[in-house]
Scaffold this motif. Sequence first.
Motif, PDB file in Angstrom:
ATOM      1  N   LEU A 223      49.027  37.874  46.861  1.00 19.10           N
ATOM      2  CA  LEU A 223      48.200  39.063  47.044  1.00 19.10           C
ATOM      3  C   LEU A 223      46.919  38.868  46.251  1.00 19.10           C
ATOM      4  N   CYS A 224      45.771  38.931  46.934  1.00 21.09           N
ATOM      5  CA  CYS A 224      44.481  38.652  46.290  1.00 21.09           C
ATOM      6  C   CYS A 224      43.454  39.726  46.612  1.00 21.09           C
ATOM      7  N   GLY A 225      42.606  40.020  45.639  1.00 20.71           N
ATOM      8  CA  GLY A 225      41.393  40.762  45.918  1.00 20.71           C
ATOM      9  C   GLY A 225      40.337  39.802  46.434  1.00 20.71           C
ATOM     10  N   VAL A 226      39.431  40.279  47.288  1.00 22.49           N
ATOM     11  CA  VAL A 226      38.363  39.434  47.811  1.00 22.49           C
ATOM     12  C   VAL A 226      37.025  40.156  47.682  1.00 22.49           C
ATOM     13  N   THR A 227      36.018  39.423  47.240  1.00 22.58           N
ATOM     14  CA  THR A 227      34.661  39.955  47.159  1.00 22.58           C
ATOM     15  C   THR A 227      33.702  38.926  47.745  1.00 22.58           C
ATOM     16  N   PRO A 228      32.566  39.355  48.290  1.00 29.08           N
ATOM     17  CA  PRO A 228      31.623  38.420  48.897  1.00 29.08           C
ATOM     18  C   PRO A 228      31.008  37.485  47.870  1.00 29.08           C
ATOM     19  N   VAL A 229      30.810  36.231  48.252  1.00 30.86           N
ATOM     20  CA  VAL A 229      30.084  35.289  47.408  1.00 30.86           C
ATOM     21  C   VAL A 229      28.594  35.613  47.423  1.00 30.86           C
ATOM     22  N   PHE A 230      28.070  35.945  48.618  1.00 25.47           N
ATOM     23  CA  PHE A 230      26.648  36.302  48.764  1.00 25.47           C
ATOM     24  C   PHE A 230      26.543  37.803  48.981  1.00 25.47           C
ATOM     25  N   MET A 231      25.693  38.463  48.188  1.00 25.85           N
ATOM     26  CA  MET A 231      25.571  39.913  48.282  1.00 25.85           C
ATOM     27  C   MET A 231      24.114  40.330  48.347  1.00 25.85           C
ATOM     28  N   ASP A 232      23.906  41.476  48.998  1.00 26.67           N
ATOM     29  CA  ASP A 232      22.560  41.999  49.218  1.00 26.67           C
ATOM     30  C   ASP A 232      22.552  43.470  48.842  1.00 26.67           C
ATOM     31  N   ARG A 233      21.621  43.859  47.964  1.00 22.46           N
ATOM     32  CA  ARG A 233      21.554  45.244  47.522  1.00 22.46           C
ATOM     33  C   ARG A 233      21.216  46.217  48.647  1.00 22.46           C
ATOM     34  N   SER A 246      40.682  36.556  44.126  1.00 27.19           N
ATOM     35  CA  SER A 246      41.195  36.850  42.790  1.00 27.19           C
ATOM     36  C   SER A 246      42.685  37.178  42.928  1.00 27.19           C
ATOM     37  N   LEU A 247      43.526  36.270  42.464  1.00 32.84           N
ATOM     38  CA  LEU A 247      44.971  36.432  42.597  1.00 32.84           C
ATOM     39  C   LEU A 247      45.452  37.617  41.766  1.00 32.84           C
ATOM     40  N   ILE A 248      46.179  38.535  42.415  1.00 29.35           N
ATOM     41  CA  ILE A 248      46.748  39.699  41.728  1.00 29.35           C
ATOM     42  C   ILE A 248      48.219  39.473  41.416  1.00 29.35           C
ATOM     43  N   ALA A 249      48.969  38.987  42.404  1.00 28.69           N
ATOM     44  CA  ALA A 249      50.404  38.749  42.207  1.00 28.69           C
ATOM     45  C   ALA A 249      50.884  37.727  43.225  1.00 28.69           C
ATOM     46  N   GLY A 307      39.723  37.403  38.639  1.00 26.51           N
ATOM     47  CA  GLY A 307      40.614  36.255  38.587  1.00 26.51           C
ATOM     48  C   GLY A 307      40.109  35.141  39.490  1.00 26.51           C
ATOM     49  N   SER A 308      40.946  34.147  39.727  1.00 25.00           N
ATOM     50  CA  SER A 308      40.631  33.084  40.678  1.00 25.00           C
ATOM     51  C   SER A 308      41.748  33.029  41.716  1.00 25.00           C
ATOM     52  N   ALA A 309      41.644  32.103  42.656  1.00 28.28           N
ATOM     53  CA  ALA A 309      42.641  32.006  43.721  1.00 28.28           C
ATOM     54  C   ALA A 309      44.000  31.576  43.200  1.00 28.28           C
ATOM     55  N   THR A 310      44.035  30.950  42.038  1.00 29.43           N
ATOM     56  CA  THR A 310      45.295  30.435  41.504  1.00 29.43           C
ATOM     57  C   THR A 310      45.715  31.074  40.191  1.00 29.43           C
ATOM     58  N   VAL A 311      44.782  31.723  39.497  1.00 24.94           N
ATOM     59  CA  VAL A 311      45.090  32.305  38.182  1.00 24.94           C
ATOM     60  C   VAL A 311      44.684  33.776  38.173  1.00 24.94           C
ATOM     61  N   PRO A 312      45.630  34.693  37.895  1.00 26.89           N
ATOM     62  CA  PRO A 312      45.275  36.116  37.837  1.00 26.89           C
ATOM     63  C   PRO A 312      44.342  36.412  36.664  1.00 26.89           C
ATOM     64  N   TYR A 313      43.649  37.538  36.759  1.00 25.36           N
ATOM     65  CA  TYR A 313      42.809  38.006  35.664  1.00 25.36           C
ATOM     66  C   TYR A 313      43.682  38.253  34.435  1.00 25.36           C
ATOM     67  N   GLU A 314      43.241  37.730  33.316  1.00 24.21           N
ATOM     68  CA  GLU A 314      43.979  37.912  32.066  1.00 24.21           C
ATOM     69  C   GLU A 314      43.350  39.044  31.264  1.00 24.21           C
ATOM     70  N   LEU A 315      44.167  40.050  30.934  1.00 22.51           N
ATOM     71  CA  LEU A 315      43.657  41.183  30.177  1.00 22.51           C
ATOM     72  C   LEU A 315      43.179  40.723  28.803  1.00 22.51           C
ATOM     73  N   PRO A 316      42.140  41.356  28.266  1.00 17.90           N
ATOM     74  CA  PRO A 316      41.680  40.983  26.926  1.00 17.90           C
ATOM     75  C   PRO A 316      42.775  41.237  25.900  1.00 17.90           C
ATOM     76  N   PRO A 317      42.778  40.487  24.800  1.00 19.36           N
ATOM     77  CA  PRO A 317      43.817  40.668  23.766  1.00 19.36           C
ATOM     78  C   PRO A 317      43.860  42.109  23.275  1.00 19.36           C
ATOM     79  N   HIS A 318      45.069  42.624  23.117  1.00 21.15           N
ATOM     80  CA  HIS A 318      45.230  44.005  22.662  1.00 21.15           C
ATOM     81  C   HIS A 318      45.143  44.083  21.142  1.00 21.15           C
TER      82      HIS A 318
END
Length: 488
Positions: A223-233, A246-249, A307-318
């Motif tokens: 399960l991944c989030g996806v965002t555009p590589v190229f963006m226009d305001r 961005s890998l979620i799970a 995150g990336s396609a293979t590594v989920p986003y790591e939360l900042p240290p608590h």
Amino acid sequence: MATGRGRLLLQHWRGLQALHWPPGGVGAAPGLAGEAPGPAGFRKRPGTIYAGTATLKQCARRGRHYKQPSADHPASLESFIWIRIYSTAFSPKRSNWQVNSAEKTAVSMNLLSVEDKEAGYWKKEYITKQRASVKAALARVLKPVNPYTGLPVKTKETLSKTNIFSFSFSRLSGLGWVIILKEKNGKEYIMQHIDLLINDSSVTIIWYGRNWPQLATLSTLDLCGVTPVFMDRSKPPSKNGPRWLSLIAKYNLSNLTESTMIGWDRLIRIFCLHPGLLVGLWKREEELAFVMANLHFHHLVEKSTLGSATVPYELPPHTPLLDDNPEYGLHGYQLHVDMHSGGVFYLCGTFRNLFTKKGSIENGYVKLVVVRFKNNTEHLPLIGKVGLSWRTDLFSGCIKSCSIMDITLLDEYGKPFWCLSSPVCMRSSVPSDGPNFLGQTYCVDYVDSEGKVHVELVWIKETEEYFIVSLVLYLKIAKINHWFGTAY
């Protein structure tokens, strides 16, 4: 002859030329991350989906200050295109950044040194800087927090923009979700979400269709989030451009039918995979009917973008919070709990000033009582006929006694302590504390690595209602010690 990557970039450059270069942004690229890898959509490198095969020329007509490389040298051609994309997106004249003359000179010198950089340099520079700008924008958007929910104020608002993130700066527009079904032989199928339901504290994302791969051939689901590589305001991103994953799970599908089945109707059976995934199988064929992901708002945007396609986003240290009186136990906690499905809410309750004493520790858990069995003034009903709604392109239904449960537990400082969104079901049970004084008793149970939820309900036949007569949270001592730096 240009390579496949060169053709894709040339195609993107043609799209960029058609724009009038709005400040601070670049246009979305043609091409589509399709349902399966191949000519129409494939993963080119970790973190990014690249797509599209159309051939294109004339990328360098606007490059008056550059020596256009020959198409016979694809590496030089690719570097040339990426430096043009980079310079358009991040030129100091087109951004809101404050830069001094030295920085401007450095940028100009870099833009003139295409051939001095190794292959892929400008591509990496663009993606790195784009990711950094997204992260900075996220920090600004997620900073305001609702004091009553402990969650960012703008999460629900931004998710509600017709499945598109539409922040004022618009660099985060185009957030979506995909599932990547992986066969045992390595083949991958990428599917964009079909439907999206915004709840009070979670989002429900749904996939269905007729072209599912056979279940027996599948090994995992990403399960991944996806965002555009190229963006226009100036406009929403193209649906057909390259996307950042961005890998979620990650879920194991090898033994799906041996996992927890939580319900069924005449057409399908539903299985729950932690965290928050619901998989529906046709009863007759034992093949996929739909997939439903349930994601709590807490850190949802970060997990879906950083995150990336293979590594989920790591939360900042608590950083442990100061417990001013560890001998007193937990106090001042707040719980918000929802039970819902298909946009219909059966329960929406907030409980404040929850507490427990240090002595309420058993089997590695701290017991936090929310609704007491013996205090009928605390009992509350579920509204409507409880059931989990599902649909595909051909059929729809509702599975009785199942729903989605969202839990948001805030600590004494109003910080999210434990958050979850998961499918649950009611099962017949014997009351744990007291007689079955009104009717048949049911229970709802949830367990993960941080805690447990136990709900007891009574069916009132006369009014045809479920009443919650007991609600207890069990919090892992290890979680509490980590959170407060204590040693219970």
